[in-house]
Scaffold this active site. Structure first.
Site, PDB file in Angstrom:
ATOM      1  N   ASP A  88     -12.477   4.498  -1.430  1.00 26.72           N
ATOM      2  CA  ASP A  88     -13.299   5.228  -0.466  1.00 26.72           C
ATOM      3  C   ASP A  88     -13.756   4.307   0.660  1.00 26.72           C
ATOM      4  OD1 ASP A  88     -13.107   7.478  -2.008  1.00 26.72           O
ATOM      5  OD2 ASP A  88     -15.021   7.179  -3.028  1.00 26.72           O
ATOM      6  N   LYS A 131     -13.872   9.638   2.684  1.00 32.58           N
ATOM      7  CA  LYS A 131     -14.383  10.871   3.292  1.00 32.58           C
ATOM      8  C   LYS A 131     -15.669  10.536   4.034  1.00 32.58           C
ATOM      9  CE  LYS A 131     -14.406  13.036  -0.696  1.00 32.58           C
ATOM     10  NZ  LYS A 131     -13.569  12.146  -1.524  1.00 32.58           N
ATOM     11  N   MET A 155     -26.742  10.005   1.553  1.00 34.70           N
ATOM     12  CA  MET A 155     -26.075  10.749   2.644  1.00 34.70           C
ATOM     13  C   MET A 155     -27.044  11.647   3.399  1.00 34.70           C
ATOM     14  SD  MET A 155     -22.584  11.708   0.536  1.00 34.70           S
ATOM     15  CE  MET A 155     -23.497  12.145  -0.968  1.00 34.70           C
TER      16      MET A 155
END
Length: 464
Positions: free
Chosen positions: A249, A271, A384
């Protein structure tokens, strides 16, 4: 790298040693162990050096001051005199002839450096600091002495006997690698260590003839932690070195990625908000396909794979296809980043509970259980959440938290680029905008943030 590490075959090659003292004698002895023919140039020679040269039948001693002509026919040169001018002359002359040269204790004059050597022939481990700290290299060699017993030399020689047979029986490089790892890190190796090579050979041949040996693929779901490679677990490191393919990632730091096997195929499947290199369903399918091809696949995920890492979704797919997998927990960002920021998640005076939430739900919203998050004496950690920071702070105030509640954002926590900004629920959105913070970040809300000023201990290079 300041120097490219190589191992030279010096058997039967003439090597020049300039100097006749104790240091030069030690260097000559190492070259002799490698099978080199020693040519020594020095006006004088220590008695111990003279005895050593008598053991090197084809060697020669020239009782002269160094001259460039002494380099004729030489493959490698070492200068080990106490005369700086002579050492510099050797270096300059050797380099002009493209002959590798080492000048003891003077890295600036070297085209190669002498490592500290752990000899388990045919296994050799060489450690170098590029001349910066030879003592440190020797200390590290001493540590490895206790970790790599003499038996590993026997194991290396044992495996060499069967290389051709294994190559003829197993045709693909990947499958051969798996076979040898099973041999060298299993019962066969233990038999070699104990001196029972006959049993070791029988076991190896049985493995080689087995129809089912090393055919099935496997997936390792490994937590890479928040960024600092020193936070990886031993098991994570071991599996990172075994994998044939690495799926990683964008939250996996470069130092961590660099610790995977160098020749493994690397596939970026990161992502970011609004930019998915590969959708999650595509990642799941790729894991299955690679494993069914017989490969060992490392799924390397930032933090912990089971905490907002979609690890559960991935192993569900693997289980459906009856693919073998292992899960290695990692230090989640909440734990690692808060520790490096000097913000304890719980504290008797400030917080008796801690809640982890994600600020980016599957549908892109931030529809959280605000009443639960706004409880007093509680630390809230938001993954996030940078994009929705203004909404987050406003909702927590709306549901009961004081406007003056301490809050912090940590960017690239645990790495040398770590940044920590602190404020309150009222001021933090403006501060974040002013500081131009960018993902990856972690948001911490609660009284524990007030301890940051007192407990901050980690000093990243960007603050030095």
């Amino acid at each position: 790298m300041d120097f490219f590490p190589v191992f030279l075959n010096l058997k039967g090659k003439k090597c020049l040693v300039v100097g006749g003292g104790e240091v030069a004698c030690r260097k000559a002895a190492l070259l002799m162990q490698a099978g080199a023919i020693i040519k020594v140039v020095s006006p004088e020679l220590d008695a111990s050096f003279n005895i050593l040269l008598q053991q090197n039948v084809a060697g020669e001693y020239i009782a002269q001051r160094f001259q460039p002509a002494h380099l004729e026919g030489v493959t490698l040169a070492i200068a080990a005199t106490d005369d700086a001018a002579v050492n510099e002359e050797v270096s300059r002359a050797a380099k002009s002839k493209n002959i590798p040269v080492n000048v003891v204790d003077n890295p600036g004059l070297c085209s190669f450096v002498m490592p500290s050597i752990l000899d388990r022939s045919p296994l050799l481990v060489a450690i170098s600091t590029g001349g910066a700290s030879p003592v440190l290299a020797r200390i590290l060699r001493g540590k490895l002495e206790t970790l790599i017993p003499q038996g590993y030399g026997k194991l290396a020689a044992f495996s060499a006997r069967f290389r051709d047979a294994v190559k003829q029986h197993i045709h693909t490089i990947g499958q051969r690698r798996i076979f040898w790892e099973n041999v060298l890190d299993g019962p066969v190796a233990e038999k070699v260590f104990s001196g029972d090579e006959a049993s070791a050979e029988a076991m190896l041949l049985t493995m080689l003839s087995s129809e089912n040996q090393t055919r099935a693929g496997e997936v390792y779901l490994v937590g890479a932690g928040p960024g600092d490679p020193d936070l990886l677990t031993f098991k994570a490191l071991r599996l990172m070195q075994k994998a044939d393919v690495v799926l990683y990632d964008n939250l996996v730091s470069k130092p961590v990625l660099d610790m995977t096997r160098r020749d493994a195929e690397r596939i970026f499947v990161g992502k970011m908000r609004g930019d998915h290199t590969l959708p999650q369903e595509g990642i799941n399918d790729l894991l299955v396909r690679l494993a069914l091809e017989g490969k060992r696949v490392l799924r390397l995920k930032g933090g912990d794979p089971f905490i907002f890492g979609r690890g559960g979704e991935e192993i569900e797919k693997l289980a459906e296809h009856k693919i073998s997998f292992q899960v290695v927990p990692g230090i989640t960002a909440a734990s690692g980043v808060s520790a490096y920021a000097g913000i304890p998640l719980t504290h008797r005076d400030h917080a008796q509970s801690c809640v982890f939430v994600t600020g980016h739900l599957r549908d892109g919203s931030m529809d959280l259980d605000w009443e639960m998050l706004a409880r007093p004496k509680q630390t809230v950690v938001v993954y996030m959440g940078l994009h929705g920071l203004e909404i987050l702070c406003a909702k927590l105030i709306e549901h009961g938290l004081a406007q003056t509640t301490p809050a912090a954002i940590v960017q690239q926590g645990t790495t040398q680029n770590q940044r920590v900004v602190c404020g309150t629920l009222t001021t933090l959105p403006h501060i974040a905008q002013h500081e131009k913070l960018q993902a990856p970040t972690l948001i911490i809300v609660g009284g524990v943030v007030s301890l940051r000023e007192k407990l901050a201990w980690f000093k990243p290079k960007n603050l030095l």
